[in-house]
Design an enzyme around this catalytic site. Structure first.
Site, PDB file in Angstrom:
ATOM      1  NE  ARG A 165      -3.346  -0.169   2.780  1.00  0.00           N
ATOM      2  CZ  ARG A 165      -4.476  -0.565   2.194  1.00  0.00           C
ATOM      3  NH1 ARG A 165      -5.081   0.237   1.330  1.00  0.00           N
ATOM      4  NH2 ARG A 165      -4.978  -1.746   2.461  1.00  0.00           N
ATOM      5  CD  GLU A 179      -5.035  -5.988  -1.716  1.00  0.00           C
ATOM      6  OE1 GLU A 179      -5.690  -4.946  -1.528  1.00  0.00           O
ATOM      7  OE2 GLU A 179      -5.086  -6.975  -0.951  1.00  0.00           O
ATOM      8  CB  THR A 229      -7.861   0.316  -2.828  1.00  0.00           C
ATOM      9  OG1 THR A 229      -6.980  -0.137  -1.795  1.00  0.00           O
ATOM     10  CG2 THR A 229      -8.705   1.440  -2.250  1.00  0.00           C
ATOM     11  CE  LYS A 289     -10.320  -5.664   2.100  1.00  0.00           C
ATOM     12  NZ  LYS A 289      -9.680  -4.585   1.294  1.00  0.00           N
ATOM     13  N   GLY A 321      -6.001  -5.475  10.275  1.00  0.00           N
ATOM     14  CA  GLY A 321      -5.599  -5.752  11.642  1.00  0.00           C
ATOM     15  C   GLY A 321      -5.116  -7.159  11.889  1.00  0.00           C
TER      16      GLY A 321
END
Length: 207
Positions: free
Chosen positions: A21, A44, A73, A136, A165
């Site tokens: 990310r 990803e 995303t 997901k 998390g």
């Protein structure tokens, strides 16, 4: 191979997806390489901004044979289309959008394995109605492992990927509760992904 089979097959040996990310192309390739070295087959790259596409293309170009790079995303059909153009082999969304799910199932003849995001029974039911058989579950740390156990009764055919998390302390709990896999952030200077991979007992690699 349908969407469910794709994810189950790639997560069979090590049920972990690495999330990259907000990284530069160079950092993304470096983090992806570390994930691949640990046996993570699905990486990803999130598309939070335009820089995500450059990172996605760089990781796609670096991926070894048999390892798959996807886009995260993904919130629209246009993003999904652009992700495909940059080499993405699968897509993951933070939420549930019917148009995007439909585009993934039949993107002008280009079927793309896709994980829509869910957090409630109603969303799981909607995803199932739209044709999804793998989703997901986000944010997993707030949903707790008990949520996965509870969802298995009304939705026995649905597969869940725990995301948000996830750590070495709880990854095994999510898998024991029925999750097919866990998704974990991989960032420079962090050992979170490595610790999750090391913490999973051999019995967790069962899917």
């Amino acid at each position: 191979m349908n969407h469910e089979d794709f994810f189950r097959t790639q997560l069979a040996e090590l049920p972990v997806i690495a999330i990259l990310r907000g990284l530069t192309p160079g950092d993304a390739v470096s983090q992806a390489g570390a994930a691949w070295d640990r046996g993570v087959r699905l990486v990803e790259v999130t598309l939070q901004d335009e820089g995500g596409y450059a990172a996605l293309a760089a990781v796609v170009a670096a991926a070894p044979e048999g390892y798959f790079v996807g886009a995260g995303t993904v919130t629209s059909v246009d993003q999904l289309r652009r992700a495909r153009e940059h080499g993405a082999r699968f897509g993951i969304a933070p939420g549930l959008d019917a148009e995007t799910v439909a585009g993934a199932l039949d993107g002008e003849g280009e079927d793309t394995p896709f994980l829509p995001g869910v957090a409630t029974a109603s969303e799981v039911q909607t995803a199932q109605r739209l044709g999804a058989r793998m989703v997901k579950a986000f944010p997993a740390s707030l949903l707790t492992p008990q949520w996965f156990t509870a969802m298995a009764a009304p939705f026995p055919r649905m597969g869940f990927i725990a995301t948000g998390g996830v750590s070495a302390d709880n990854a095994g709990d999510f898998l024991a509760a029925g999750a097919v896999g866990v998704a974990v952030s991989a960032t420079p200077g962090s050992e979170r992904l490595a610790r999750v991979c090391e913490a999973l007992p051999s019995g967790a690699r069962r899917h």
